[in-house]
Design a protein around this motif. Structure first.
Motif, short mmCIF file in Angstrom:
data_model
loop_
_atom_site.label_atom_id
_atom_site.label_comp_id
_atom_site.label_asym_id
_atom_site.label_seq_id
_atom_site.Cartn_x
_atom_site.Cartn_y
_atom_site.Cartn_z
N THR A 270 18.67 -29.29 -49.88
CA THR A 270 20.33 -29.31 -49.39
C THR A 270 20.36 -27.43 -48.00
O THR A 270 21.43 -26.91 -48.27
CB THR A 270 21.05 -28.82 -50.42
OG1 THR A 270 20.50 -27.62 -52.03
CG2 THR A 270 21.60 -29.96 -51.37
N THR A 271 18.98 -27.04 -48.04
CA THR A 271 18.81 -26.43 -46.90
C THR A 271 18.59 -26.65 -45.91
O THR A 271 17.11 -27.10 -45.87
CB THR A 271 18.51 -25.06 -47.74
OG1 THR A 271 18.97 -24.64 -49.06
CG2 THR A 271 18.22 -23.64 -46.87
N TRP A 272 19.37 -26.83 -44.75
CA TRP A 272 18.63 -27.53 -43.70
C TRP A 272 18.49 -26.00 -42.44
O TRP A 272 18.57 -24.41 -41.86
CB TRP A 272 19.40 -28.27 -42.33
CG TRP A 272 19.89 -29.32 -43.29
CD1 TRP A 272 19.48 -29.96 -43.95
CD2 TRP A 272 20.66 -29.10 -44.11
NE1 TRP A 272 20.46 -30.87 -45.18
CE2 TRP A 272 21.97 -30.07 -44.93
CE3 TRP A 272 22.42 -27.92 -43.96
CZ2 TRP A 272 22.49 -30.86 -45.48
CZ3 TRP A 272 23.30 -28.62 -44.65
CH2 TRP A 272 23.91 -29.83 -45.77
N ILE A 273 17.51 -26.39 -41.62
CA ILE A 273 17.25 -24.82 -41.17
C ILE A 273 16.78 -25.63 -39.63
O ILE A 273 16.55 -27.31 -39.00
CB ILE A 273 16.12 -24.26 -40.37
CG1 ILE A 273 14.39 -25.15 -41.77
CG2 ILE A 273 15.87 -23.17 -42.10
CD1 ILE A 273 12.88 -24.35 -41.50
N ILE A 274 16.58 -24.99 -38.17
CA ILE A 274 16.27 -25.56 -37.00
C ILE A 274 15.30 -25.56 -36.56
O ILE A 274 14.49 -24.17 -36.18
CB ILE A 274 17.14 -25.16 -35.64
CG1 ILE A 274 18.02 -25.98 -36.66
CG2 ILE A 274 16.82 -25.72 -34.61
CD1 ILE A 274 19.68 -25.53 -35.54
N VAL A 275 13.76 -25.54 -36.34
CA VAL A 275 12.45 -25.09 -36.07
C VAL A 275 12.02 -25.93 -33.83
O VAL A 275 12.72 -26.87 -33.89
CB VAL A 275 11.07 -26.15 -36.70
CG1 VAL A 275 9.56 -25.00 -35.90
CG2 VAL A 275 11.61 -25.67 -37.99
N TYR A 284 6.05 -21.27 -32.28
CA TYR A 284 7.02 -21.94 -33.18
C TYR A 284 8.40 -21.09 -33.23
O TYR A 284 7.61 -19.80 -33.09
CB TYR A 284 6.88 -23.06 -34.38
CG TYR A 284 6.14 -24.02 -34.26
CD1 TYR A 284 7.15 -25.05 -34.52
CD2 TYR A 284 5.02 -23.32 -34.40
CE1 TYR A 284 5.92 -26.52 -34.42
CE2 TYR A 284 4.03 -24.76 -34.47
CZ TYR A 284 4.44 -26.43 -34.67
OH TYR A 284 3.77 -26.81 -34.66
N GLN A 285 9.45 -21.25 -32.81
CA GLN A 285 10.67 -20.17 -33.78
C GLN A 285 12.02 -21.48 -34.75
O GLN A 285 11.44 -22.28 -34.19
CB GLN A 285 11.39 -19.56 -32.78
CG GLN A 285 11.73 -20.12 -31.42
CD GLN A 285 13.08 -19.87 -30.98
OE1 GLN A 285 13.85 -18.43 -31.19
NE2 GLN A 285 13.27 -19.98 -28.97
N GLU A 286 12.52 -19.84 -35.43
CA GLU A 286 13.51 -20.99 -35.83
C GLU A 286 14.82 -20.23 -35.38
O GLU A 286 14.46 -18.88 -35.08
CB GLU A 286 13.18 -20.39 -37.63
CG GLU A 286 14.55 -20.37 -38.13
CD GLU A 286 14.61 -20.23 -39.82
OE1 GLU A 286 15.22 -20.26 -40.33
OE2 GLU A 286 13.39 -20.46 -40.61
#
Length: 406
Positions: A270-275, A284-286
């Motif tokens: 239910t928790t999303w991040i963009i990688v 990488y970065q968020e």
């Protein structure tokens, strides 16, 4: 009194049977000699410098260029040159196509191509504009998933081990070597496809990224990842740094501005991040998401629209389209428009934004069908696709001369 047909026939025979006189023959000879002399002395047709010919050809559609390769060896050599392909990519009018992949009643993998413009014009125009493409692999009993497209090259995930790069405009393809990942229970692979540009050498480096997700041996509720990259022109995959945080759950990564981007779950689904993975630096970065305000976001879809990273934020009754107009700048997130749900379609019906036209018509994938939403008047229309009455996967690509075999 009717004319005498016998007399007419005699008259005609008499006229046609007169032998040519010497004067008549001499006159004809003079005319022929005069015409020949004029032809020999006339100036030759002007020829254009080859550089100008190359400029003219670089603006033509790929379909015509493929036919013009048979004009002469110099033209064939020019059109086949990778430098000309890059020039054509930059200066020619971008011609987008919509392709639909599906399995027909004979269990054959079918790919149908449509000019994208036909989808936004008349509803029935798309059926007449259809072209069936010849997939380069045996089509029986298969359904290969489209990862994405760059510069006219389509990337397909064949299974958990192989990927295919194919340019249907020039009918060239390459099957990448096996990933050779160990078989694990519950594992899956998510691909991404994009490029980075070397400005100093004027060179595009195309890369396929494979993120292998697998259950932890100590806890099957926890997933781990390992990441490999294949650079076009090499013959092997190589390891890079593992996924930094979370587990990607998109079907494939989204390419924009030299990066591949995934939605990933962190701590819970239910928790999303963009990688984001920088393809040049391979780090990488968020990315920070937009401020959704008071909207209760149920789920997200990550896309690319107008060469910008796009988020389709779904609520219970509508989806908001957000664009990151300056990649990496969190303050550049802009809500483009809100798309209401059509009738009784259930929650989160829109699974993909395929394209937004210059007049703000939106081509959407809606529960395995395609619809066009006019954001100016709030209306929907459903394009007709010939003989496709089954689940299909759409993708938009631009035609080009770029070869995946280079």
């Amino acid at each position: 009194m009717a004319p005498n047909s016998d007399n007419d026939d005699d008259t005609n025979d008499a006229v046609s049977s007169n032998p040519p006189t010497e004067e008549t023959t001499a006159t004809k000879r003079r005319r022929l000699n005069s015409s020949t002399i004029e032809t020999l002395t006339s100036p030759p047709l002007p020829t254009l410098p080859f550089e100008i010919i190359a400029d003219i050809l670089s603006k033509l559609p790929v379909k015509f260029l493929m036919q013009l390769k048979s004009v002469s060896k110099p033209w064939k050599s020019l059109i086949s040159d990778p430098k000309f392909a890059k020039k054509h990519l930059r200066v020619s009018t971008t011609r987008h196509h919509l392709i639909l992949t599906y399995v027909n009643s004979s269990r054959e993998f079918v790919i149908t191509d449509y000019p994208l413009s036909s989808v936004f014009t008349e509803i029935t125009a798309t059926a007449a504009a259809a072209t069936q493409l010849d997939y380069p692999l045996p089509s029986r009993n298969r359904f290969d998933v489209i990862v994405g497209s760059c510069h006219g090259i389509l990337c397909f995930a064949l299974d958990q081990r192989f990927a295919l790069l194919w340019n249907p405009s020039i009918r060239k393809f390459v099957k990448l070597p096996s990933l050779e990942n160990p078989k694990r229970e519950g594992s899956y692979t998510i691909y991404g496809f994009g490029y980075c540009y070397d400005n100093f050498n004027d060179n595009y480096s195309y890369k396929v990224v494979a993120v292998n997700c697998y259950e932890s041996e100590s806890d099957n509720r926890v997933y781990k990842t390992n990441v490999k990259v294949h650079t076009l022109g090499t013959n092997s995959w190589r390891w890079i740094e593992d996924f930094p945080s979370g587990v990607p759950f998109d079907s494939s990564g989204t390419f924009v501005s030299g990066t591949i981007n995934w939605l990933a779950s962190k701590d819970s689904y239910t928790t999303w991040i963009i990688v984001s993975l920088d393809l040049e630096k391979e780090c990488y970065q968020e990315l920070v998401q937009p401020n959704y305000g008071a909207v209760t976001v149920v789920t997200l879809t990550l896309e690319v629209v107008r060469d910008c990273l796009c988020i389709l934020a779904h609520s219970d009754t509508f989806s908001d389209v957000w664009l990151m107009k300056e990649y990496g700048n969190k303050d550049s997130w802009t809500k483009l428009f809100r798309i209401p749900y059509m009738g009784d379609v259930g929650p989160c019906p829109y699974t993909k934004v395929l394209y937004v036209s210059e007049d703000d018509q939106v081509l959407l994938e809606c529960q395995a069908e395609l619809v066009v939403y006019n954001s100016k008047d709030g209306t929907f229309k459903t394009p007709e696709f010939q003989n496709i009455n089954r689940w299909m996967v759409p993708e938009v690509y631009e035609e080009s001369l770029i070869s995946p075999c280079s």
